[in-house]
Design an enzyme around this catalytic site. Sequence first.
Site, PDB file in Angstrom:
ATOM      1  N   GLY A  86       0.839  -1.212   0.000  1.00 56.01           N
ATOM      2  CA  GLY A  86       0.000   0.000   0.000  1.00 56.01           C
ATOM      3  C   GLY A  86       0.860   1.242   0.000  1.00 56.01           C
ATOM      4  N   GLY A  88       2.708   3.765   1.297  1.00 55.95           N
ATOM      5  CA  GLY A  88       3.290   4.063   2.604  1.00 55.95           C
ATOM      6  C   GLY A  88       3.825   5.479   2.680  1.00 55.95           C
ATOM      7  N   ASP A 242       4.068  -4.839  -7.508  1.00 58.60           N
ATOM      8  CA  ASP A 242       3.434  -3.592  -7.041  1.00 58.60           C
ATOM      9  C   ASP A 242       3.959  -2.388  -7.810  1.00 58.60           C
ATOM     10  OD1 ASP A 242       5.728  -4.584  -5.368  1.00 58.60           O
ATOM     11  OD2 ASP A 242       5.702  -2.531  -4.636  1.00 58.60           O
TER      12      ASP A 242
HETATM   13  P1  AMP Z   1       8.908   1.140  -3.687  1.00 55.77           P
HETATM   14  O1  AMP Z   1      10.189   0.401  -3.520  1.00 55.77           O
HETATM   15  O2  AMP Z   1       9.100   2.625  -3.821  1.00 55.77           O
HETATM   16  O3  AMP Z   1       8.048   0.589  -4.757  1.00 55.77           O
HETATM   17  O4  AMP Z   1       8.147   0.961  -2.295  1.00 55.77           O
HETATM   18  C1  AMP Z   1       7.778  -0.298  -1.762  1.00 55.77           C
HETATM   19  C2  AMP Z   1       6.807  -0.123  -0.618  1.00 55.77           C
HETATM   20  O5  AMP Z   1       7.439   0.534   0.493  1.00 55.77           O
HETATM   21  C3  AMP Z   1       5.585   0.712  -0.949  1.00 55.77           C
HETATM   22  O6  AMP Z   1       4.479   0.151  -0.308  1.00 55.77           O
HETATM   23  C4  AMP Z   1       5.920   2.068  -0.381  1.00 55.77           C
HETATM   24  O7  AMP Z   1       4.787   2.836  -0.094  1.00 55.77           O
HETATM   25  C5  AMP Z   1       6.697   1.699   0.869  1.00 55.77           C
HETATM   26  N1  AMP Z   1       7.617   2.768   1.272  1.00 55.77           N
HETATM   27  C6  AMP Z   1       8.696   3.196   0.601  1.00 55.77           C
HETATM   28  N2  AMP Z   1       9.303   4.207   1.262  1.00 55.77           N
HETATM   29  C7  AMP Z   1       8.597   4.444   2.388  1.00 55.77           C
HETATM   30  C8  AMP Z   1       8.712   5.360   3.479  1.00 55.77           C
HETATM   31  N3  AMP Z   1       9.686   6.269   3.553  1.00 55.77           N
HETATM   32  N4  AMP Z   1       7.779   5.299   4.453  1.00 55.77           N
HETATM   33  C9  AMP Z   1       6.794   4.408   4.396  1.00 55.77           C
HETATM   34  N5  AMP Z   1       6.631   3.504   3.400  1.00 55.77           N
HETATM   35  C10 AMP Z   1       7.509   3.516   2.403  1.00 55.77           C
HETATM   36 MG    MG Z   2       6.357   1.141  -5.576  1.00 53.09          MG
END
Ligand code: AMP
Ligand code: MG
Length: 480
Positions: A86, A88, A242
């Site tokens: 989700g 985040g 995702d």
């Molecule tokens: P990503 O690698 O950018 O596709 O992120 C993978 C997951 O980690 C997604 O669900 C993001 O929303 C969550 N996420 C990445 N960075 C953060 C953060 N700084 N705080 C909270 N959730 C995060």
């Molecule tokens: Mg992502």
Amino acid sequence: MQSALRNSYAKVLPELSRECFPSGFKKPEIILKNYELGEELGLSKKFLDSDECLNIFSGNTLLEDSMPIAQAYSGHQFGQFNPNLGDGRAILLGEIKNLDIQLKGIGQTPFSRRGDGKSALGPVLREYIISEFMNAAGIPTTRALLALKTNENVIRDTELPGGILARVANSHIRIGTFQYAAMQGNEVLKKLADYSIKRHYPELKNADERYLKFFAAVCQSQTKLVSNWMNIGFIHGVMNTDNVTISGETIDYGPCAFMDLYDQKTVFSSIDYAGRYCYGNQPAILVWNLSKLAEALIPLIDGEEQRSIEKLTEVLELVMPSYEKYFYSEMGKKLGIDSISQNNMYLVKDYLKILDSNSIDFTLSFRDLSKILKKTKSIEDSVFKNTSDFKKWTENWIIRNISEKANLKDITNQMDLINPCYIPRNHIIEDALENAVNGDMTLINEILQIYKNPFDENEDFEIFMKPSKTNAPYVTFCGT
Ligand code: AMP
Ligand code: MG
């Protein structure tokens, strides 16, 4: 702006999101504005320059009637299923003209788990530059409307300046959204499929077997997308389910980068130890990811599970042949070959072998090839230098490709229209980001202008065409 905003996703699919109000920032500042994209959305320059805009896109003001949400999704990350991902660190403000307006780096959401929900400024600017380049190069992508500096630090390995990206997308529905919906039951899954069809593939609305056709349509969009990446030397870096859209747009520019020297095994991401998402693996991962979408869709296809699986498998089995067809046909065009067949495909294969065995710069090779054919550059002065196979290859190219009708000038002009001379080269991006994070926006503004016309060669910008002199190994990191 208010009247323009709709919240169809929040309203139609409440099971797939959580309401989320941003906490805002004390001294936010907009540092990049995309006036052209703003205009497409009906947001005037006056609005983008206003305090109202700053307040809305920093999460300091909430529009009346707005239903900001964080979207729920699951995902296979490096092959491992994680049911509870989700947004985040992002919220969806709503939709304008059917396009999602999302704020990334806005603070914690119900899906943040242990994360702070924030983004460092560097990755925000990186996504801005690369996504806008991809758009200019004609590759489907999410877009960047604004980049903001929060003027607050985020804590990573060290303290870094924070940023927010206002992102525009056809939607943020991912394969992972379907994986999540499938766990909520058939009713939610069907609602998501119907919503996705209406929004992205409306021609299928009344079709027989529409969910199977929907799957085929997503397969086709994603196949073209990954082929586009391969044709331009783009490595996404985190092709988790995702991070794969249903619309067929490139999304989530984390550790992505462009390949310099041609090598199938090229990988930049600091966390991709096994090279799962290396350049040459992207087509196989495409199929793997689509198989996960197929699994999620099983209940919608046929009353009988086995029959559903057979039907979905039949479609899935077409993906790799269709990818190869598209990839070779586009690669043929890059080499000035109009139509690729069994008879001339060896020209593409041999060309790539030459790049591989001589470690030649992928992007420059196509521009130099055109110059060599036009005789405005000698082979010795080009990236091919004194590769003996290359001379033989050009002789074959001429025999195979130049007919009485074909005009060399037309062919090479055509090649120059589709082979970029400028790509966001790693060393240039690094310099631009370092300067920008330290407050100097000169270089980033210059490259943003250059990347708007990646095919137009201009003597003044010669340094932006060149690969890094050092050829040092390059490592990229996730935006977290
Ligand atoms: P990503 O690698 O950018 O596709 O992120 C993978 C997951 O980690 C997604 O669900 C993001 O929303 C969550 N996420 C990445 N960075 C953060 C953060 N700084 N705080 C909270 N959730 C995060
Ligand atoms: Mg992502």
